[in-house]
Structure formats: C-alpha cells, structure tokens
Motif scaffolding. Structure first.
Motif, short mmCIF file in Angstrom:
data_model
loop_
_atom_site.label_atom_id
_atom_site.label_comp_id
_atom_site.label_asym_id
_atom_site.label_seq_id
_atom_site.Cartn_x
_atom_site.Cartn_y
_atom_site.Cartn_z
N THR A 143 0.83 -1.23 -0.07
CA THR A 143 -0.08 0.06 0.05
C THR A 143 0.78 1.34 -0.07
O THR A 143 0.26 2.33 0.09
N PHE A 144 2.16 1.04 -0.09
CA PHE A 144 3.15 2.26 -0.14
C PHE A 144 4.05 2.16 -1.38
O PHE A 144 4.13 1.10 -1.94
N PRO A 145 4.80 3.39 -1.84
CA PRO A 145 5.41 3.26 -2.94
C PRO A 145 6.58 2.40 -2.77
O PRO A 145 7.09 1.81 -1.75
N ALA A 146 7.15 2.13 -3.98
CA ALA A 146 8.53 1.42 -3.97
C ALA A 146 9.62 2.05 -3.43
O ALA A 146 9.49 3.48 -3.19
N GLY A 147 10.55 1.35 -2.70
CA GLY A 147 11.37 2.02 -1.81
C GLY A 147 11.33 2.16 -0.26
O GLY A 147 11.94 2.36 0.52
N THR A 148 9.98 2.17 0.01
CA THR A 148 9.46 1.96 1.43
C THR A 148 9.63 0.87 2.17
O THR A 148 9.98 -0.34 1.37
N GLY B 145 0.81 2.80 -3.93
CA GLY B 145 0.90 3.74 -3.37
C GLY B 145 -0.27 4.97 -3.39
O GLY B 145 -0.65 4.98 -4.58
N GLY B 146 -0.53 5.68 -2.43
CA GLY B 146 -1.12 6.83 -2.53
C GLY B 146 -2.25 6.86 -1.55
O GLY B 146 -2.65 5.63 -0.89
N ILE C 222 -5.37 -0.67 -0.15
CA ILE C 222 -6.57 -1.46 0.81
C ILE C 222 -7.74 -1.55 -0.36
O ILE C 222 -8.16 -2.65 -0.57
N ARG C 223 -8.14 -0.66 -1.03
CA ARG C 223 -9.24 -0.72 -2.03
C ARG C 223 -8.93 -1.65 -2.91
O ARG C 223 -10.06 -2.40 -3.55
N ALA C 224 -7.84 -1.65 -3.67
CA ALA C 224 -7.32 -2.83 -4.61
C ALA C 224 -7.55 -4.13 -3.99
O ALA C 224 -8.22 -5.06 -4.69
N ALA C 225 -7.19 -4.42 -2.84
CA ALA C 225 -7.28 -5.66 -2.28
C ALA C 225 -8.63 -6.22 -2.07
O ALA C 225 -9.20 -7.20 -2.16
N GLU D 205 3.68 21.04 10.06
CA GLU D 205 3.38 19.54 9.76
C GLU D 205 3.19 19.39 8.17
O GLU D 205 2.49 20.23 7.30
N VAL D 206 3.92 18.55 7.58
CA VAL D 206 4.09 18.50 6.09
C VAL D 206 3.91 17.07 5.69
O VAL D 206 4.78 16.12 6.06
N ALA D 207 2.47 16.90 5.17
CA ALA D 207 2.30 15.50 4.79
C ALA D 207 2.63 15.04 3.18
O ALA D 207 3.10 15.93 2.48
N TYR D 208 3.35 13.71 3.21
CA TYR D 208 3.68 13.38 1.86
C TYR D 208 3.13 12.14 1.46
O TYR D 208 2.33 11.43 2.23
N ARG D 209 3.12 11.77 0.08
CA ARG D 209 2.53 10.54 -0.30
C ARG D 209 3.20 9.30 0.26
O ARG D 209 2.38 8.26 0.34
#
Length: 262
Positions: A38-43, A70-71, A78-81, A181-185
């Motif tokens: 559920t998160f991008p590559a490299g996490t 991711g996203g 989760i929705r894809a699953a 606070e700064v939110a990231y993908r």
C-alpha cells in the motif's frame, strides 16, 4: 528489524486449506500470487515484501508478484485488495499505518481494518528512526527539542504515513514543542526532503533512514522503541530523552475478509 520467517512461510497454508478442500487437493495456488503493497517502491513495506516474496514463492511453488499501489495514505492499496477476487491469490502486506493508525487519522476512512481485513501471520517489527536535516545545529533528540522550544513553530516535521504522523504528534506532545506539519505521499519523499533541507526533521523507516544517515545525508538522532536497536546500538532510544516514548512498526501478511470462502 526483527523478522519472523517461520510465521510468514507457515501462515499462508492456513488460508489455502479451505479453498483447496473446495476445489480438490492441491488446487491452491494454481497461478501466481499477488501481494499488494500500500506504499510506493522503496518504502520499508515494499522492501520487506520483496525480501519475503522469494522464500514464499519457493514454499508455495508459484511466482509472487509485488504490486505497489501507493497513495492516499494506503487507502488506494486497501481498496485494490478489497476489489480483488476472493480466491486467495491476492494477498496484502498490512502495516501499523493501514491496520491500526488510519482509522484514527483519516476522516471518512472507506474501510474498517477489523471488519474488512483478515490477518494471516506476523512478518516483522522494527523501530522508526528520528532523523533531522544535517544542517541543523543539533546532534541529539534533546538538542532538537531545545532548538524547537527556542523557535516555536519555526521547524517543520514531515511524514509519509499515518503511523509516522502519530509518532511525530507523540514526540511533540511529550516534548512540548511545535512544528509545521508537512504530509507526503510516502515516507521516502519525506526522508529525501529532510536530506535536502526542505523540512527540519522526520521519523523514517529504519532501513532507509539509517542508510542515508550513514552516508551523511541526514542525521540520526534516536530510535523510537523503548530500547536501542541491535542494528544500530550506537543510536540512543528516544525514551532516554522522553521517558515513556515507545513506538514500533509491525507488518503482517493479510487479505481481504472473505477470501477464505470460495
């Protein structure tokens, strides 16, 4: 990070059993298995899933496809699953963000972890790593806190997942500091911006953040568990500065509810 290889390799057989009985002995798996990340590559979630996909594929006799979705703080994956066929061929790597933190951090969350997800087996647990921009004049968690207190609201904290948001909020509450606070993908983006000086500090994945700290791109200040990590015993635990601080990230293999029936 503490890995539970035996648990992971044994757990999927429990998922397979009902489907195998319904379709005949040995029917599952009869094609490649997809594990949604559920998160991008490299996490950390992605790296861990890819690490385990090799022995898991050998155990089950089918290729494992790691599918990064991711996203939206893990909601897209989760929705894809949940939309996948309930035949046991689509699994999901669930972390503390999607499995525990999200219901408390995301308004109108379109899923309920307890209702919609099925845990299969624990995979691993690990601390987070508090890191900062190496250009900041601080070399410890205590110095970061003092620096922030002397400049209320001047520092910025980035996070790429709900669990990291919780970790940062707990740090701010216990330390009595304020930060933008700064939110990231995803967390890699937050860690990279910390290295570039675009944010002051973040709480990153241990593996990724530790590698960058050892290259001098960020400064490691503390692990988030109650005790120091055997992977980096030279780095203090945040609890040494803030008694009672103790957070770790866990991962388990799971699937959408209902995938046992076929």
């Amino acid at each position: 990070m503490r890995l539970d290889r035996r648990s992971l390799l044994a757990a999927p057989l429990g998922l397979a059993a009902p489907a195998a009985r319904a379709a005949g002995p040995g029917a599952w798996p009869d094609r490649p298995i997809r594990i949604i990340v559920t998160f991008p590559a490299g996490t950390q979630t992605d790296i861990l899933t890819r690490l385990y996909s090799v022995p898991l594929a050998q155990k089950l006799g089918q290729p494992i496809i790691v599918d990064n979705r991711g996203g939206a703080q893990g909601v897209i994956g989760i929705r894809a699953a949940l939309a996948a066929p309930a035949d046991g061929h689509t699994l999901l790597m669930i972390g503390v963000s999607t499995g525990a933190s999200a219901p408390h951090m995301i308004k109108d969350l379109p899923y309920d972890p307890l209702r919609d997800l099925v845990p299969i087996g624990m995979v691993a647990d690990a601390p987070y790593l508090l890191i900062c921009d190496p250009r900041l004049p601080v070399r410890s968690a205590a110095e970061l806190i003092a620096h922030a207190k002397a400049r209320p609201g001047a520092l910025s904290f980035g996070h790429g997942a709900p669990s990291r948001h919780v970790a940062g909020a707990l740090l701010a509450k216990l330390a009595g500091i304020e930060a933008l606070e700064v939110a990231y993908r995803g967390q890699p983006e937050a860690t990279n911006d910390c290295a570039a000086g675009r944010i002051s500090f973040t709480i990153g994945d241990l593996g990724e953040a530790l590698a960058q700290a050892r290259e001098g791109r960020v400064r490691a200040l503390a692990v988030t568990t109650a005790a120091r990590s055997p992977l980096a015993p030279e780095i203090p635990a945040l609890s040494e500065t803030l008694p009672g601080y103790n957070l770790s990230v866990w991962f388990l293999l799971g699937a959408a509810a209902g995938c046992r029936s076929r």
